[in-house]
Design a protein around this motif. Structure first.
Motif, PDB file in Angstrom:
ATOM      1  N   ARG A 133       0.676  -1.225  -0.020  1.00 38.70           N
ATOM      2  CA  ARG A 133       0.086   0.143  -0.080  1.00 38.70           C
ATOM      3  C   ARG A 133       0.850   1.174   0.045  1.00 38.70           C
ATOM      4  O   ARG A 133       1.846   1.383   0.884  1.00 38.70           O
ATOM      5  CB  ARG A 133      -0.993  -0.013   1.203  1.00 38.70           C
ATOM      6  CG  ARG A 133      -2.004   1.193   1.488  1.00 38.70           C
ATOM      7  CD  ARG A 133      -2.972   1.141   0.133  1.00 38.70           C
ATOM      8  NE  ARG A 133      -3.812  -0.106   0.398  1.00 38.70           N
ATOM      9  CZ  ARG A 133      -4.072  -1.119  -0.281  1.00 38.70           C
ATOM     10  NH1 ARG A 133      -3.380  -1.044  -1.520  1.00 38.70           N
ATOM     11  NH2 ARG A 133      -4.981  -2.222  -0.063  1.00 38.70           N
ATOM     12  N   ASP A 134       0.574   2.062  -0.797  1.00 40.78           N
ATOM     13  CA  ASP A 134       1.268   3.563  -1.085  1.00 40.78           C
ATOM     14  C   ASP A 134       0.302   4.380  -0.195  1.00 40.78           C
ATOM     15  O   ASP A 134      -0.249   5.006  -0.909  1.00 40.78           O
ATOM     16  CB  ASP A 134       1.557   3.895  -2.625  1.00 40.78           C
ATOM     17  CG  ASP A 134       2.042   5.208  -2.587  1.00 40.78           C
ATOM     18  OD1 ASP A 134       2.782   5.751  -1.582  1.00 40.78           O
ATOM     19  OD2 ASP A 134       1.863   5.876  -3.852  1.00 40.78           O
ATOM     20  N   GLY A 163       2.830   3.607   7.358  1.00 37.79           N
ATOM     21  CA  GLY A 163       3.227   4.118   6.281  1.00 37.79           C
ATOM     22  C   GLY A 163       4.731   3.693   6.150  1.00 37.79           C
ATOM     23  O   GLY A 163       5.474   3.820   6.880  1.00 37.79           O
ATOM     24  N   HIS A 164       5.036   3.043   4.884  1.00 30.09           N
ATOM     25  CA  HIS A 164       6.521   2.418   4.847  1.00 30.09           C
ATOM     26  C   HIS A 164       7.085   2.686   3.370  1.00 30.09           C
ATOM     27  O   HIS A 164       8.138   2.090   3.017  1.00 30.09           O
ATOM     28  CB  HIS A 164       6.506   0.985   5.309  1.00 30.09           C
ATOM     29  CG  HIS A 164       5.726   0.105   4.612  1.00 30.09           C
ATOM     30  ND1 HIS A 164       4.130   0.099   4.953  1.00 30.09           N
ATOM     31  CD2 HIS A 164       5.587  -0.558   3.354  1.00 30.09           C
ATOM     32  CE1 HIS A 164       3.507  -0.499   4.168  1.00 30.09           C
ATOM     33  NE2 HIS A 164       4.476  -0.837   2.975  1.00 30.09           N
ATOM     34  N   ARG A 165       6.016   3.008   2.402  1.00 27.20           N
ATOM     35  CA  ARG A 165       6.698   3.161   1.120  1.00 27.20           C
ATOM     36  C   ARG A 165       7.145   4.399   0.572  1.00 27.20           C
ATOM     37  O   ARG A 165       7.700   4.833  -0.671  1.00 27.20           O
ATOM     38  CB  ARG A 165       5.474   2.691   0.104  1.00 27.20           C
ATOM     39  CG  ARG A 165       5.440   1.171   0.256  1.00 27.20           C
ATOM     40  CD  ARG A 165       4.352   0.563  -0.867  1.00 27.20           C
ATOM     41  NE  ARG A 165       5.271   0.586  -2.027  1.00 27.20           N
ATOM     42  CZ  ARG A 165       4.524   0.283  -3.231  1.00 27.20           C
ATOM     43  NH1 ARG A 165       3.132   0.223  -3.406  1.00 27.20           N
ATOM     44  NH2 ARG A 165       5.383   0.461  -4.495  1.00 27.20           N
ATOM     45  N   HIS A 225      10.633  -2.483  12.832  1.00 29.55           N
ATOM     46  CA  HIS A 225      10.166  -2.908  11.466  1.00 29.55           C
ATOM     47  C   HIS A 225       8.905  -1.893  10.944  1.00 29.55           C
ATOM     48  O   HIS A 225       8.060  -1.524  11.841  1.00 29.55           O
ATOM     49  CB  HIS A 225       9.748  -4.314  11.439  1.00 29.55           C
ATOM     50  CG  HIS A 225       8.829  -4.548  12.568  1.00 29.55           C
ATOM     51  ND1 HIS A 225       7.657  -4.984  12.304  1.00 29.55           N
ATOM     52  CD2 HIS A 225       9.013  -4.975  13.782  1.00 29.55           C
ATOM     53  CE1 HIS A 225       6.904  -5.526  13.456  1.00 29.55           C
ATOM     54  NE2 HIS A 225       7.855  -5.442  14.319  1.00 29.55           N
ATOM     55  N   TYR A 226       8.851  -1.720   9.735  1.00 31.65           N
ATOM     56  CA  TYR A 226       7.994  -0.847   8.994  1.00 31.65           C
ATOM     57  C   TYR A 226       6.427  -1.744   9.027  1.00 31.65           C
ATOM     58  O   TYR A 226       5.632  -1.119   9.467  1.00 31.65           O
ATOM     59  CB  TYR A 226       8.334  -0.446   7.792  1.00 31.65           C
ATOM     60  CG  TYR A 226       9.721   0.283   7.443  1.00 31.65           C
ATOM     61  CD1 TYR A 226      10.022   0.996   8.664  1.00 31.65           C
ATOM     62  CD2 TYR A 226      10.394   0.165   6.660  1.00 31.65           C
ATOM     63  CE1 TYR A 226      11.085   1.850   8.480  1.00 31.65           C
ATOM     64  CE2 TYR A 226      11.511   1.046   6.355  1.00 31.65           C
ATOM     65  CZ  TYR A 226      11.835   1.883   7.507  1.00 31.65           C
ATOM     66  OH  TYR A 226      13.070   2.510   7.367  1.00 31.65           O
ATOM     67  N   ASN A 227       6.585  -2.924   8.571  1.00 34.79           N
ATOM     68  CA  ASN A 227       5.330  -3.373   8.344  1.00 34.79           C
ATOM     69  C   ASN A 227       5.110  -4.399   9.655  1.00 34.79           C
ATOM     70  O   ASN A 227       5.712  -4.781  10.472  1.00 34.79           O
ATOM     71  CB  ASN A 227       5.578  -4.565   7.235  1.00 34.79           C
ATOM     72  CG  ASN A 227       5.882  -4.125   5.847  1.00 34.79           C
ATOM     73  OD1 ASN A 227       5.009  -3.676   5.178  1.00 34.79           O
ATOM     74  ND2 ASN A 227       7.016  -3.853   5.408  1.00 34.79           N
TER      75      ASN A 227
END
Length: 507
Positions: free
Chosen positions: A114-115, A146-148, A165-167
């Motif tokens: 997801r962006d 949010g990570h992208r 970690h982001y996810n």
């Protein structure tokens, strides 16, 4: 004179005793200009992931959580603490003090492809605390907001240090998501090895000891990934906290590993509390602990006696274990039944830090300041409805609930746009009188149709807050996604998107 709360403020859930303290807290919030940074409390917020109501020792002795139990025993228990029914929305509401539906973060979690992220126009808790003198603001564990794009990174949203970690749903041993390693210190990928829960606790512990040497207060946020799936725990933890020798079926096996994951997380919480003790500031430290949502539905009894589970808006999905410890200011062993929750952390902590939300943001704050409840658990708060919502599967299957004046309405089904829709049979409707039926056993919708209509109108108004550019339903955009190498972001290009697709993203 600003009340000296101490340099340490660990968030678990509100714990205060006595009307004098309430007056002092009120005075602290109105005289922030008189405060020196060293007079402010440190703040530690500890967040579990998918921890069920019946999955802590103080509710169920089958689960061994002595350190969480110690927080309850030495602080105040929030018996009716509510969160969103899934991960990202709870985090978004906690960070902003606002219902995440207002800025498009309520419908679904933020999956790897997801962006999307917490809008940078929102003013976050660490950003507010920065203005109030908190120079050190660290986050350890699962971000999930949010990570992208680098603009959504924790270091772009008010934190000064990030380790984790982001996810969500990473592998606990190889620290990967979708087959790609997702472990970072700041913007840099980290090659450290170990069990994720241990690494998170150890990093937070080290940072607390270092930050305590500064004259400035700190804010430490520890969002564990545990006990969220995948169900993975070290062998010694499974042997200590669970048993795989006599289980039948995958779900029973996972339940035993889930117990071990909780036990290992509790050990980490113990090390964090020991670090606070070692600084000599534990008496003036508030620790706030809670879960981001209820436990999953396929693991037997982990939300008992509550109805429902994660991804529902019944009590088992949104009412979670929560407590706050503050030894110097809160009498041990207290509890409150005041309806409160995740959106209340920001206004409460800002007030205790000597600030006022209206001075720090122009956006409406939905949460309320709980300092009066922390001071005197028998206190009441301003009468307000409490809303819950998610539509992760799309508009054909949404989940809405409102708690107001002792009643609760739950509406499941297609996007609710009118009261007439309830008479069509397309939606499941449940009306509970929570003051008499907190476990939601008796549906009163037929006996109280006017109450159903009244609450439904409020739900429709709340659902209408969702903007058109809100996070899409969960599955959209998944096909063909390729994670970026090491989930790496470039802080020099905050708007640049990372990751790609093997083919055009489906419409």
């Amino acid at each position: 004179m600003l009340l000296r709360i101490g340099r340490t403020f660990v968030i678990l859930i509100g714990l205060l005793s006595g009307n004098v303290l309430a007056d002092e807290l009120s005075s602290a919030g109105s005289n922030k200009s008189d405060a020196a940074p060293s007079q402010l409390p440190n703040i530690v917020v500890i967040l579990a992931d998918d921890l069920g109501w019946n999955s802590v020792g103080y509710h169920n002795k089958e689960f061994q959580t002595p350190h969480i139990d110690s927080l309850v025993a030495s602080g105040i228990t929030l018996n009716r603490f509510y969160v969103a029914p899934m991960c990202s929305p709870t985090r978004a509401g906690m960070m902003t003090g606002r219902y995440p539906i207002r800025f498009g973060c309520a419908r679904a979690v933020i999956p790897p492809y997801r962006d999307f992220g917490l809008p940078t126009s929102e003013v976050t808790l660490p950003e507010m605390l920065s203005i109030l003198g908190y120079e050190n603001r660290g986050v350890f564990g699962k971000w999930h907001l949010g990570h992208r794009r680098a603009k959504w990174h924790p270091l772009s949203q008010g934190f000064t240090y990030f380790h984790g970690h982001y996810n969500g749903a990473i592998d606990y041993f190889d620290l990967s998501r979708d087959g790609v390693r997702d472990w970072h210190v700041g913007y840099d990928s980290s090659d450290e090895m170990g069990y994720a829960t241990d690494l998170i606790a150890d990093a937070a512990t080290k940072w607390i000891r270092q930050s305590a040497t500064s004259d400035a207060p700190y804010f430490c946020y520890v969002p564990f990934n545990a006990p969220h799936s995948p169900y993975q725990a070290p062998d010694d933890a499974v042997e200590l906290y669970g048993s795989l020798s006599e289980v039948n079926g995958r779900d029973e096996k996972h339940r035993e590993i889930y117990k071990a994951m909780i036990g290992r997380m509790d050990e980490g919480i113990g090390r964090i509390l020991q670090a606070v003790d070692a600084t000599g500031e534990s008496d003036n430290t508030i620790v706030w602990f809670f879960s981001d949502n209820g436990g999953v539905g396929n693991l037997r009894g982990i939300n008992k006696p509550l109805k429902g589970s994660k991804l529902t808006v019944f009590e088992g999905g949104i009412r979670v274990p929560a407590c706050v410890r503050w030894p110097e200011k809160i009498k041990a062993g207290q509890s409150t039944d005041v309806v409160c929750g995740y959106i209340d952390l920001l206004p409460t902590l800002v007030a205790i830090a000597g600030g006022q939300c209206t001075d720090l943001t122009e956006k409406p704050i939905d949460g309320i300041d709980l300092t009066s409840v922390l001071a005197a658990p028998e206190s009441t708060v301003a009468d307000r409805p409490w809303f819950s919502y998610h539509g992760q599967s799309g508009a054909s299957s949404e989940h809405l609930a409102i708690i107001d004046k002792g009643w609760k309405l739950v509406v499941n089904g297609p996007h609710l746009t009118s009261v007439k829709q309830l008479r069509s049979g397309s939606n499941q409707v449940h009306l509970f009188h929570l003051e008499q039926d907190l476990n939601e056993t008796t549906n009163l919708k037929e006996q109280r149709p006017k109450k159903v209509n009244q609450l439904a109108r409020q739900l429709i108004e709340h659902r209408a807050l969702q903007p058109k550019d809100a996070v899409p339903p969960y599955g959209i955009g998944q096909a063909g996604f390729i994670p970026p190498p090491l989930w790496k972001l470039d802080p020099n290009e905050p708007e640049a998107i990372v990751g790609g697709y093997e083919a055009a993203e489906p419409k």
